[in-house]
Motif scaffolding. Structure first.
Motif, PDB file in Angstrom:
ATOM      1  N   GLN A  94      15.317  37.405  62.563  1.00  0.00           N
ATOM      2  CA  GLN A  94      15.822  36.392  61.619  1.00  0.00           C
ATOM      3  C   GLN A  94      14.959  35.126  61.617  1.00  0.00           C
ATOM      4  OE1 GLN A  94      18.785  35.937  59.464  1.00  0.00           O
ATOM      5  NE2 GLN A  94      18.346  38.129  59.404  1.00  0.00           N
ATOM      6  N   HIS A 111      11.514  28.564  63.079  1.00  0.00           N
ATOM      7  CA  HIS A 111      11.180  29.708  62.235  1.00  0.00           C
ATOM      8  C   HIS A 111       9.661  29.911  62.253  1.00  0.00           C
ATOM      9  CE1 HIS A 111      12.586  32.620  59.318  1.00  0.00           C
ATOM     10  NE2 HIS A 111      11.486  32.396  58.609  1.00  0.00           N
ATOM     11  N   ARG A 148      17.008  29.763  55.640  1.00  0.00           N
ATOM     12  CA  ARG A 148      17.016  29.546  57.080  1.00  0.00           C
ATOM     13  C   ARG A 148      17.251  28.066  57.359  1.00  0.00           C
ATOM     14  NH1 ARG A 148      17.237  34.218  56.428  1.00  0.00           N
ATOM     15  NH2 ARG A 148      15.903  35.860  57.297  1.00  0.00           N
TER      16      ARG A 148
END
Ligand SMILES: [Fe+2]
Ligand SMILES: [Fe+2]
Length: 292
Positions: A91, A61, A134
């Protein structure tokens, strides 16, 4: 293990031409500042190297803590959207704005709309705070971006956002997932001068004392910094990244973090890797590792 890259203060170059109708008094000051002070510091070549490095290390991420543009011109906002699109799947990115993304009245609205895919929450709602869940990690994004007078770069969260943040942190606490909080301005005392500080940081500190998070990530200062916030359950680590696009003539050379979270019952183990831009090789390389 979950790996998060934390980048900040891209002030994405090159600076585009300014249409006359968008040339406000504050933008004139900004334009002067850019061409006389910052143009030689924020380099596209550094951002290209950052993009290549992020594609190579493939973090799970990416968190971006604001100051994406310099004067929030629509052309700058569009240019930033193109750059983030090249980073990969939306995302995998959590984005918040900084003071330079709310440079003049109304400019932030266009940026929030254009960048919404990296800011909307998991239900597709826009606004701050947002929650991104996440992998094993919860990421809470705040906005401290407000319009200021020229040469002032303070930030403010506002009472409504503070209340929503506390309600959100209270709601997710029982899930016992590691939680990261993103804010552009440093939340601790003494990090920024009065003209550059987060005006309601005391209130944020009170919220975090009642509803702690595992780590706060911020930008704004353009050099790496580490601090803690006092909290009854123990100190909360605070990490500030330098700008990720600078050549290093004025402040820090470009720098960013990779945060590795090892999740287990109780407190997560957090390891931070510091990457700096090397002007000789033209690449980012590991410059230090620490465990929080
Ligand atoms: Fe900045
Ligand atoms: Fe800033």
């Amino acid at each position: 293990m979950f790996r998060i890259a934390h980048i900040s203060d891209l002030h994405i170059p090159p600076f585009p031409g300014v249409p006359l109708r968008q040339l406000t008094a504050k933008r004139l000051v900004g334009l002067f500042s850019w061409h006389h002070k910052w143009k030689s510091e924020h380099r596209r070549t550094v951002l290209d190297a950052l993009l290549a490095h992020l594609q190579e290390i493939e973090p799970d991420h990416i968190c971006v803590t604001g100051d994406i543009t310099f004067t929030t011109l629509p052309a700058e906002v569009d240019q930033a959207a193109d750059w983030f699109s090249r980073l990969g799947d939306a995302q995998r990115i959590s984005l918040i704005p900084g003071n330079h993304d709310a440079y003049v009245t109304g400019a932030l609205d266009y940026a929030l709309e254009k960048w919404s895919r990296w800011m909307q929450d998991d239900e597709g709602q826009t606004g701050f705070p947002y929650l991104h869940r996440r992998g094993p990690v919860d990421i809470v994004g705040l906005s401290s971006a407000v319009v200021t007078l020229p040469a002032i770069s303070l930030g403010r969260i506002g009472q409504q956002q503070l209340e929503r943040t506390e309600a959100l942190l209270t709601r997710i606490k029982d899930d016992q997932r590691p939680c990261l909080l993103l804010i552009h301005h440093p939340p601790q005392d003494g990090a920024a001068s009065r003209r550059r500080a987060l005006t309601d940081r005391k209130k944020l500190q009170e919220v975090l004392a009642r509803s702690p998070v595992d780590l706060v990530l911020h930008g704004h200062l353009h050099y790496p910094i580490q601090a803690t916030l006092d909290c009854p359950s123990g100190p909360i680590p605070v990490l500030g990244a330098a700008s990720a696009s600078t050549i290093g003539n004025r402040k820090s050379v470009a720098h960013y973090h990779v945060i590795e979270l090892e999740t287990r019952v109780g407190q997560p183990r957090i390891t931070v890797q510091h990457y700096h831009y090397n002007t000789g090789s033209g690449n980012f390389s590991l410059s230090g590792t620490q465990t929080l």
